[in-house]
Design an enzyme around this catalytic site. Structure first.
Site, PDB file in Angstrom:
ATOM      1  N   ASP A 125     -18.719  -4.945 -49.153  1.00 55.43           N
ATOM      2  CA  ASP A 125     -20.086  -4.708 -49.655  1.00 55.43           C
ATOM      3  C   ASP A 125     -20.337  -3.221 -49.919  1.00 55.43           C
ATOM      4  OD1 ASP A 125     -21.011  -7.529 -49.346  1.00 55.43           O
ATOM      5  OD2 ASP A 125     -20.575  -7.114 -47.247  1.00 55.43           O
ATOM      6  N   ASP A 132     -13.316  -1.585 -48.232  1.00 54.69           N
ATOM      7  CA  ASP A 132     -14.493  -2.246 -47.685  1.00 54.69           C
ATOM      8  C   ASP A 132     -15.012  -3.199 -48.774  1.00 54.69           C
ATOM      9  OD1 ASP A 132     -16.808  -2.742 -46.046  1.00 54.69           O
ATOM     10  OD2 ASP A 132     -17.897  -1.361 -47.367  1.00 54.69           O
TER      11      ASP A 132
HETATM   12 MG   LIG Z   1     -19.958  -1.363 -47.085  1.00 54.49          MG
END
Ligand SMILES: [Mg+2]
Ligand SMILES: [Zn+2]
Length: 164
Positions: free
Chosen positions: A14, A12
């Site tokens: 962020d 992922d």
């Molecule tokens: Mg995230």
């Protein structure tokens, strides 16, 4: 032609690679690579894992950032990592947001993962998805990869040993 399957670490963006800011990151000054990312990705690379980013960027659909801004951040990320000898095979992101632009790629959907698995001939069962949200874990489970949930902005060095 026979070609051997590769294993991958899906990441992922962020809260995993860069600092979770609590809102959409559009500009370079808000894009801060988290502690532990560089050494952890170096270790995964050395273990022959492909590194592939899987990210929801619904801020684009909401008009909070542009696709060009997101692409620029990704160019910056790729360059920063490349300076350390780390190569990202691809950055997949979903620019949509429910009720603005419906789609089938946004996590917890697994389409971005499945695209990567097909394109890079990935051995899903021996691959991992590292995410800081339940929807990351859900997407990973649907795609048949192993999942590792981290706290937002947790150092990846704390979980490197979970990836053999
Ligand atoms: Mg995230
Ligand atoms: Zn989408």
């Amino acid at each position: 032609m026979h070609s051997e399957k590769r294993k991958a670490v899906f990441l992922d963006r962020d809260g995993v690679l860069n600092r979770e800011m609590g809102n959409y990151v559009a500009h370079l000054e808000e894009f801060i690579i988290n502690d532990g990312v560089i050494p952890a990705l170096e270790i995964f690379s050395r273990k022959n894992y492909l590194l592939i980013v899987i990210s929801n960027q619904g801020g684009i659909a909401k008009g909070l950032c542009t696709k060009e801004e997101v692409d620029y951040l990704h160019l910056h990320l790729e360059r920063s990592l490349k300076l350390r000898g780390i190569v990202l095979s691809e950055i997949y992101y979903c620019p949509h947001y429910p009720e603005v632009t419906a789609c089938i790629c946004r996590k917890p959907g697994s389409l971005m993962l499945e695209k990567a698995i097909a394109r890079f001939n990935i051995d899903a069962a021996n691959s991992y998805f590292i995410g800081d949200a339940d929807r990351d874990i859900e997407a990973g489970v649907k795609a048949g990869v192993q999942t590792i949930k981290v706290r937002s902005n947790q150092s990846l060095m704390e979980i490197v040993d979970r990836i053999r």
